[in-house]
Scaffold this active site. Structure first.
Site, PDB file in Angstrom:
ATOM      1  N   ASP A 191       5.308 -30.714   8.432  1.00 35.04           N
ATOM      2  CA  ASP A 191       3.926 -30.310   8.701  1.00 35.04           C
ATOM      3  C   ASP A 191       3.287 -31.390   9.576  1.00 35.04           C
ATOM      4  O   ASP A 191       3.655 -32.564   9.480  1.00 35.04           O
ATOM      5  CB  ASP A 191       3.180 -30.160   7.374  1.00 35.04           C
ATOM      6  CG  ASP A 191       1.707 -29.866   7.574  1.00 35.04           C
ATOM      7  OD1 ASP A 191       1.406 -28.909   8.305  1.00 35.04           O
ATOM      8  OD2 ASP A 191       0.879 -30.605   7.025  1.00 35.04           O
ATOM      9  N   ASP A 243       0.652 -25.849   2.153  1.00 28.41           N
ATOM     10  CA  ASP A 243       2.081 -26.122   2.277  1.00 28.41           C
ATOM     11  C   ASP A 243       2.859 -25.737   1.015  1.00 28.41           C
ATOM     12  O   ASP A 243       4.091 -25.701   1.042  1.00 28.41           O
ATOM     13  CB  ASP A 243       2.323 -27.616   2.560  1.00 28.41           C
ATOM     14  CG  ASP A 243       1.726 -28.063   3.883  1.00 28.41           C
ATOM     15  OD1 ASP A 243       1.817 -27.285   4.843  1.00 28.41           O
ATOM     16  OD2 ASP A 243       1.157 -29.166   3.941  1.00 28.41           O
ATOM     17  N   ASP A 287       1.722 -31.817   2.800  1.00 32.50           N
ATOM     18  CA  ASP A 287       0.790 -32.493   1.896  1.00 32.50           C
ATOM     19  C   ASP A 287      -0.355 -31.616   1.413  1.00 32.50           C
ATOM     20  O   ASP A 287      -1.120 -32.031   0.547  1.00 32.50           O
ATOM     21  CB  ASP A 287       0.200 -33.729   2.586  1.00 32.50           C
ATOM     22  CG  ASP A 287      -0.799 -33.349   3.678  1.00 32.50           C
ATOM     23  OD1 ASP A 287      -0.576 -32.316   4.345  1.00 32.50           O
ATOM     24  OD2 ASP A 287      -1.796 -34.076   3.845  1.00 32.50           O
TER      25      ASP A 287
END
Length: 610
Positions: free
Chosen positions: A280, A496, A492
């Site tokens: 990410d 996600d 995080d």
């Protein structure tokens, strides 16, 4: 107990061997007292006693060695503060830390351990959080900042409000995760268990064949029984049972010290099988703390921090409207816009209406005007022309800036450029993973140009841009279908979580949300991407140790069972203890094999997993 349950575990062989020796000795003794020497004159009571003694000695050494493998848990528990100084009814009182309640105000003097998790409400200080993050540099704390139990207040005096106590604290959760990982079985351990379940009956069969062969060849009952007992005792696969759990305990303990928490031993094993790492962007590769760097209006471009032109009313009004529209959003980009307005002391109006458009932006009514703030795609979806600002937007995106488009009453009035810096160490971590043969892919909701600029700066050749939060897990599935190896997702945020669950190994950055960490298989407390290659290296080293342990456990039995059965007896040039291996020596060798496996696991602890 094992035989009652129709199972054959590792204790069965030793129990059978020592029992056969003991019962045979009783028969010999009874026969001799009756004046008969049909069973010979030698008794082997001492053999049974010494076998059991040596086995118990081996178990004692194992327990002591295994105790060292679990030292990480003891060290973590020992980190906790014993008392806390709370302020109740205007008085300072020292109480056991177990009696601290949520909402209590706790006073921490310089040099003291912070007893519970909380929020600073008064004072400034630097706090040593190395026990949590592995970072030796103290972290500055002031009012509003979060602090964690067992960290050390280095300088100023702090007053905190307790938010998490007892089992809810960060340290308690770490201890729980490490215990959970150390108590779980890795897939490779299940293989060892299945082998052991077949191994024991096979050894019993070998022992009976050995007895029959010797008795047929020599006609000596005593010699035949000694060979049977030696085979049973030396073949006890205790080392096989210790091979995996001891290495898992050491590996997870090392991880805890480095701020790498494995949810279970399956995650520890799978991490070394990874082929693709999906990263990410925001909060993982970048700091996740974006700031406004440029504002573009129809008549001018204003670089934040520079002297404003004489007429900046258009830019000021644009920022006020954007901040008002974003006021209901928790997105990092929204917070950057609001912070920029606050830094200019602008009066930010509250939105009369607000709607978050996941992955695209927001729709709001501010000062009676309809506002759209978000991506270019959002403008196009609402049939708002973007040609006027197209060139400026492209130039900003080529600088790796994220561009927020702002439309007022169906017309684009300007752009806000936001920068999110790459985390220190992110490039190094990505390079290390690439050198390890891993495919690195960045996944972001940013537009393609911005994503390309960030990926280029981070050293990533493949990326997926404009991915909506709910579609991240689909990206994971895509790579799972087309790759030979396993796929990991590193993230995080709450958005996600589905991708972390879908991935073969979900890795959560510890600075993120509780939801992300709960969904992940591995949590990196430091929030540093460099912990990812460290976790993978630790996994590889632990699995290498397990395979070494299993090899030597199997090799030991393959070599010594024939020796115990007497295959070396015809070779007269060899020492007698090898030609006719006594059961006592067999017990000593078996105990040594178990201790050697545990010692090999402890070697991993001494090297620190490197």
């Amino acid at each position: 107990k094992a035989l009652r349950n129709f199972s054959a575990n590792m204790d069965v062989l030793v129990a059978m061997g020592s029992t056969v020796a003991y019962l045979y000795s009783i028969v010999v003794a009874v026969a001799l007292t009756m004046g008969s020497s049909i069973f010979g004159h030698h008794v082997y009571f001492e053999t049974s006693a010494v076998i059991i003694t040596l086995i118990k000695l081996g178990k004692l050494l194992e327990v002591r060695a295994k105790g060292r493998t679990g030292a990480a848990i003891k060290e973590l528990i020992g980190l906790r503060a014993k008392t806390a100084r709370v302020i109740r009814n205007g008085k300072e009182t020292d109480i056991p830390v177990e009696q601290v309640r949520k909402g209590d105000h706790v006073l921490i003097r310089p040099g003291e351990k912070i007893p519970v998790d909380g929020i600073v409400i008064n004072g400034q200080s630097a706090v040593d959080e190395s026990m949590l993050t592995g970072e030796s540099i103290p972290v500055d704390k002031q009012a509003g900042d979060e602090v964690f139990g067992a960290t050390i207040n280095k300088q100023g005096m702090l007053t905190i409000e307790a938010t998490k106590v007892g089992s809810e604290s960060a340290l308690a959760q770490i201890i729980k995760l490490v215990q959970q990982a150390q108590g779980s079985k890795a897939p490779i351990q299940r293989l060892a268990d299945r082998v052991a379940a077949v191994f024991v009956p096979v050894v019993i069969g070998i022992a009976l064949l050995t007895f029959a062969a010797w008795y047929a060849g020599t006609g000596e009952l005593t010699t035949s029984l000694l060979r049977l007992i030696a085979v049973l005792v030396i073949a006890c696969p205790c080392a096989l049972g210790l091979a995996t759990p001891t290495a898992i305990m050491v590996g997870t303990g090392i991880g805890a010290k480095k701020g790498i928490l494995f949810k279970n031993s399956e995650a520890l094993e799978h991490a070394q099988q990874l082929k693709t790492i999906l990263l990410d962007k925001t909060g993982t590769i970048t700091t996740g703390q974006p700031v406004v760097v440029e504002i573009v209006t129809q008549v001018q471009t204003v670089a934040v921090g520079e002297t404003d032109p004489v007429d900046s009313s258009g830019e000021t009004e644009l920022l006020k409207l954007a901040a008002g529209a974003e006021k209901g959003s928790e997105h990092p980009l929204a917070q950057a816009v609001i912070k920029a307005a606050e830094e200019r002391n602008l009066s930010v109006p509250a939105p009369q209406q607000f709607e978050a458009l996941s992955g695209n932006g927001v729709r709001a009514v501010v000062n009676g005007q309809n506002i759209l703030a978000g991506t270019r795609k959002l403008m196009e979806q609402n049939k708002i022309g973007t040609e006027l600002f197209g060139q400026q937007a492209e130039e900003l995106q080529n600088k790796a800036y994220t561009v927020v488009w702002l439309a007022v009453e169906g017309r684009v009035e300007g752009l806000i450029a936001i920068a999110d810096e790459i985390k220190p160490g992110a490039k190094t971590a990505i390079e290390e993973m690439k050198q390890a043969g891993l495919d690195i892919v960045m996944v972001t909701g940013d537009n393609r140009q911005t994503a390309a600029a960030i990926a280029r700066e981070a050293g990533i050749s493949e990326f997926r841009a404009e991915v909506l939060p709910q579609n991240k897990n689909e990206i994971v599935k895509e790579f799972q279908h087309k790759q030979n190896g396993l796929v990991a997702m590193v993230g995080d945020g709450i958005n996600d979580a589905p991708a972390l669950v879908q991935a073969d190994v979900g890795i959560a950055i510890g600075t993120g949300t509780d939801v992300a960490m709960e969904s992940a298989d591995i949590t990196l407390i430091r929030g540093d991407l460099r912990s990812v290659p460290q976790a993978l290296q630790l996994s590889r080293q632990t699995m290498r140790t397990i395979k070494q342990n299993l090899f030597w456990a199997f090799f030991y039995n393959i070599i010594l069972i024939p020796v115990a059965a007497g295959v070396l007896h015809p070779f007269t040039f060899l020492p007698d203890f090898l030609r006719s291996l006594h059961p006592v020596l067999a017990a000593l060798a078996m105990a040594f094999s178990s201790v050697s496996v545990v010692s090999n696991s402890l070697r991993l602890r001494r090297t620190g997993g490197e």
